[in-house]
Design a protein around this motif. Structure first.
Motif, PDB file in Angstrom:
ATOM      1  N   ASP A  53      66.301  31.410  17.735  1.00 24.62           N
ATOM      2  CA  ASP A  53      67.508  30.752  17.251  1.00 24.62           C
ATOM      3  C   ASP A  53      67.641  30.998  15.760  1.00 24.62           C
ATOM      4  OD1 ASP A  53      69.803  29.337  17.347  1.00 24.62           O
ATOM      5  OD2 ASP A  53      68.867  27.360  17.338  1.00 24.62           O
ATOM      6  N   LEU A  54      68.892  31.023  15.330  1.00 21.02           N
ATOM      7  CA  LEU A  54      69.170  31.148  13.903  1.00 21.02           C
ATOM      8  C   LEU A  54      70.341  30.225  13.644  1.00 21.02           C
ATOM      9  CD1 LEU A  54      69.784  34.567  12.109  1.00 21.02           C
ATOM     10  CD2 LEU A  54      70.688  32.422  11.338  1.00 21.02           C
ATOM     11  N   THR A  55      70.139  29.204  12.836  1.00 20.54           N
ATOM     12  CA  THR A  55      71.223  28.248  12.628  1.00 20.54           C
ATOM     13  C   THR A  55      71.193  27.771  11.187  1.00 20.54           C
ATOM     14  OG1 THR A  55      72.237  26.240  13.474  1.00 20.54           O
ATOM     15  CG2 THR A  55      69.857  26.296  13.458  1.00 20.54           C
ATOM     16  N   CYS A  56      71.993  26.763  10.909  1.00 22.65           N
ATOM     17  CA  CYS A  56      72.175  26.349   9.531  1.00 22.65           C
ATOM     18  C   CYS A  56      72.394  24.833   9.486  1.00 22.65           C
ATOM     19  CB  CYS A  56      73.391  27.075   8.953  1.00 22.65           C
ATOM     20  SG  CYS A  56      73.720  26.726   7.231  1.00 22.65           S
ATOM     21  N   VAL A  57      72.011  24.238   8.366  1.00 25.21           N
ATOM     22  CA  VAL A  57      72.241  22.808   8.155  1.00 25.21           C
ATOM     23  C   VAL A  57      72.951  22.639   6.825  1.00 25.21           C
ATOM     24  CG1 VAL A  57      71.173  20.525   8.089  1.00 25.21           C
ATOM     25  CG2 VAL A  57      70.049  22.370   9.324  1.00 25.21           C
ATOM     26  N   ASP A  58      73.942  21.763   6.800  1.00 22.46           N
ATOM     27  CA  ASP A  58      74.664  21.492   5.561  1.00 22.46           C
ATOM     28  C   ASP A  58      74.146  20.186   4.960  1.00 22.46           C
ATOM     29  OD1 ASP A  58      76.378  21.095   3.509  1.00 22.46           O
ATOM     30  OD2 ASP A  58      78.212  20.983   4.715  1.00 22.46           O
ATOM     31  N   VAL A  68      69.273  27.617   5.949  1.00 23.78           N
ATOM     32  CA  VAL A  68      69.328  28.510   7.117  1.00 23.78           C
ATOM     33  C   VAL A  68      67.976  28.425   7.809  1.00 23.78           C
ATOM     34  CG1 VAL A  68      69.777  30.847   7.910  1.00 23.78           C
ATOM     35  CG2 VAL A  68      70.922  29.988   5.876  1.00 23.78           C
ATOM     36  N   VAL A  69      68.025  28.182   9.122  1.00 29.68           N
ATOM     37  CA  VAL A  69      66.798  27.917   9.881  1.00 29.68           C
ATOM     38  C   VAL A  69      66.590  29.018  10.917  1.00 29.68           C
ATOM     39  CG1 VAL A  69      65.560  26.201  11.232  1.00 29.68           C
ATOM     40  CG2 VAL A  69      67.303  25.471   9.623  1.00 29.68           C
ATOM     41  N   TYR A  70      65.403  29.577  10.944  1.00 25.91           N
ATOM     42  CA  TYR A  70      65.058  30.615  11.915  1.00 25.91           C
ATOM     43  C   TYR A  70      63.962  30.082  12.819  1.00 25.91           C
ATOM     44  CZ  TYR A  70      67.189  33.524   8.270  1.00 25.91           C
ATOM     45  OH  TYR A  70      68.046  34.052   7.347  1.00 25.91           O
ATOM     46  N   HIS A  71      64.150  30.236  14.124  1.00 24.42           N
ATOM     47  CA  HIS A  71      63.101  29.863  15.072  1.00 24.42           C
ATOM     48  C   HIS A  71      62.534  31.124  15.704  1.00 24.42           C
ATOM     49  CE1 HIS A  71      65.219  25.839  15.207  1.00 24.42           C
ATOM     50  NE2 HIS A  71      64.008  25.574  14.793  1.00 24.42           N
ATOM     51  N   LEU A  72      61.247  31.323  15.528  1.00 23.10           N
ATOM     52  CA  LEU A  72      60.602  32.528  16.051  1.00 23.10           C
ATOM     53  C   LEU A  72      59.652  32.160  17.179  1.00 23.10           C
ATOM     54  CD1 LEU A  72      59.666  34.332  12.731  1.00 23.10           C
ATOM     55  CD2 LEU A  72      61.789  34.447  14.013  1.00 23.10           C
ATOM     56  N   ALA A 104      70.274  38.839  16.160  1.00 23.53           N
ATOM     57  CA  ALA A 104      70.650  38.176  14.904  1.00 23.53           C
ATOM     58  C   ALA A 104      72.116  38.423  14.574  1.00 23.53           C
ATOM     59  CB  ALA A 104      69.753  38.670  13.779  1.00 23.53           C
ATOM     60  N   ASN A 105      72.657  39.518  15.089  1.00 23.99           N
ATOM     61  CA  ASN A 105      74.045  39.870  14.804  1.00 23.99           C
ATOM     62  C   ASN A 105      75.002  38.712  15.112  1.00 23.99           C
ATOM     63  OD1 ASN A 105      76.695  40.971  15.110  1.00 23.99           O
ATOM     64  ND2 ASN A 105      75.798  43.008  15.177  1.00 23.99           N
ATOM     65  N   TRP A 106      74.958  38.227  16.352  1.00 24.80           N
ATOM     66  CA  TRP A 106      75.904  37.164  16.733  1.00 24.80           C
ATOM     67  C   TRP A 106      75.523  35.819  16.139  1.00 24.80           C
ATOM     68  CZ3 TRP A 106      78.139  37.667  22.371  1.00 24.80           C
ATOM     69  CH2 TRP A 106      78.864  38.853  22.427  1.00 24.80           C
TER      70      TRP A 106
END
Lengths: 156, 162
Positions: A53-58, A68-72, A104-106
């Motif tokens: 997952d790749l997401t973001c928190v404001d 920006v948060v990356y889950h590996l 990661a593109n989308w």
């Protein structure tokens, strides 16, 4: 402290900011300049071969507004790792990871669409969920909750 | 004698020919609804169960979905309509030939439902005319059949244009 967090701290001391393993979830916060170097290392040397997952928190109101948060995920050892970077409002830009993981593109297009964080060297950074005429980024905390931008019909 | 009885039953004893034709055309139209299912969300599951053999929409003459708007006369809007897809829905409606009817299937199409946000159209009646609203999240198949019957009643009673 788990081994992976120790390794990151030792190898990337110039980028490392903080880490924790609360509830068994390894999490590391690094400087945004180091995201590509750290991710190349994690994918190739530590076998984190899946970008879950790749997401973001404001964090509206904080100095470095977006996170920006990356889950590996490591398929071989079944291990998970969370990597975070902080970016500010004036220049919300992180290096794209499309060269490492094609999905990661989308993900990055979604984060751009919803939060307005740009991804440097992204091959096709345009909106993915909202329509092209849409103005602003709807998941930002300062997007007015009642603001509507219909393409046809009245403002409702 | 039997035929005469049926004919007078449908068309009335004596009357103007326009009234008779209206009634006959209404009767024909209400039992030959060709549905264009515009399915976008979870309501589609309920639509499928209505259309299939358990609830059997064919009993109401509305069984055959047409996937070309030019062959359809009932637009069944099933599921949440976002602002992104709203122009497409409007285009489909405009391509349908007269006479045509619209059914809003489910709470999202009626009012936007709990999606009171930047992405969702707050009821499709803001962009096109709706004949019957079927509430529910999603509506039970019985509710849908009730809606279809209400629409048939409306078609029968309305002035027919031909």
């Amino acid at each position: 402290m788990s081994e992976i967090l120790k390794n990151i701290e030792e190898k990337f001391s110039e980028y490392f900011r903080e880490s924790h393993s609360k509830l068994g979830e390894d999490t590391v916060l690094i400087k945004k300049e180091g995201i590509l170097d750290v991710m190349v290392y994690l994918k190739n040397k530590e076998n984190f071969n899946v970008l879950m997952d790749l997401t973001c928190v404001d964090y509206y109101g904080e100095e470095e507004r977006f996170e920006v948060v990356y889950h590996l995920y490591n398929l071989k050892d079944k291990k998970r790792l969370r990597v975070k970077v902080r970016v500010d409002e004036e220049n919300p830009e992180v290096e794209s990871l499309c060269s490492l993981w094609r999905n990661a593109n989308w993900f990055e297009r979604e984060v751009w669409d919803m939060f307005g964080v740009r991804f440097k060297n992204h091959p096709n950074l345009k909106r993915i969920l909202m329509y092209d005429e849409f103005e602003g980024h709807p998941l930002r905390k300062d997007y007015p909750i009642r603001k509507r931008q219909p393409r046809v019909g009245p403002l409702n | 004698m039997g035929v005469k009885k049926i004919v007078t039953g449908v068309f009335g004893e004596e009357g103007f020919i326009t009234t008779k034709l209206d009634s006959a055309v209404g009767w024909a139209r209400k039992y030959s609804l060709f549905v264009y299912p515009f399915v976008t969300a979870c309501c589609g599951m309920e639509y499928m169960s209505v259309a299939c053999s358990h609830y059997d929409l064919d009993r109401f003459g509305a069984a055959l979905p047409r996937f070309s708007p030019r062959q359809a006369d009932l637009l069944l809007v099933v599921g949440t309509i976002s602002h992104k897809i709203a122009p497409v829905l409007l285009r489909v409606y405009e391509q349908m030939t007269e006479p045509k009817w619209v059914v809003a299937f489910g709470t999202c199409t009626c009012t936007g439902g709990f999606y009171d946000n930047y992405a969702t159209v707050q009821g499709i009646d803001t962009i096109l005319p709706v004949d019957v609203y079927i509430p529910g999240c999603p509506p039970r198949p019985e509710t849908v059949l009730d809606g279809i019957m209400k629409l048939q009643e409306k078609i029968q009673k309305s002035k027919q244009e031909y």
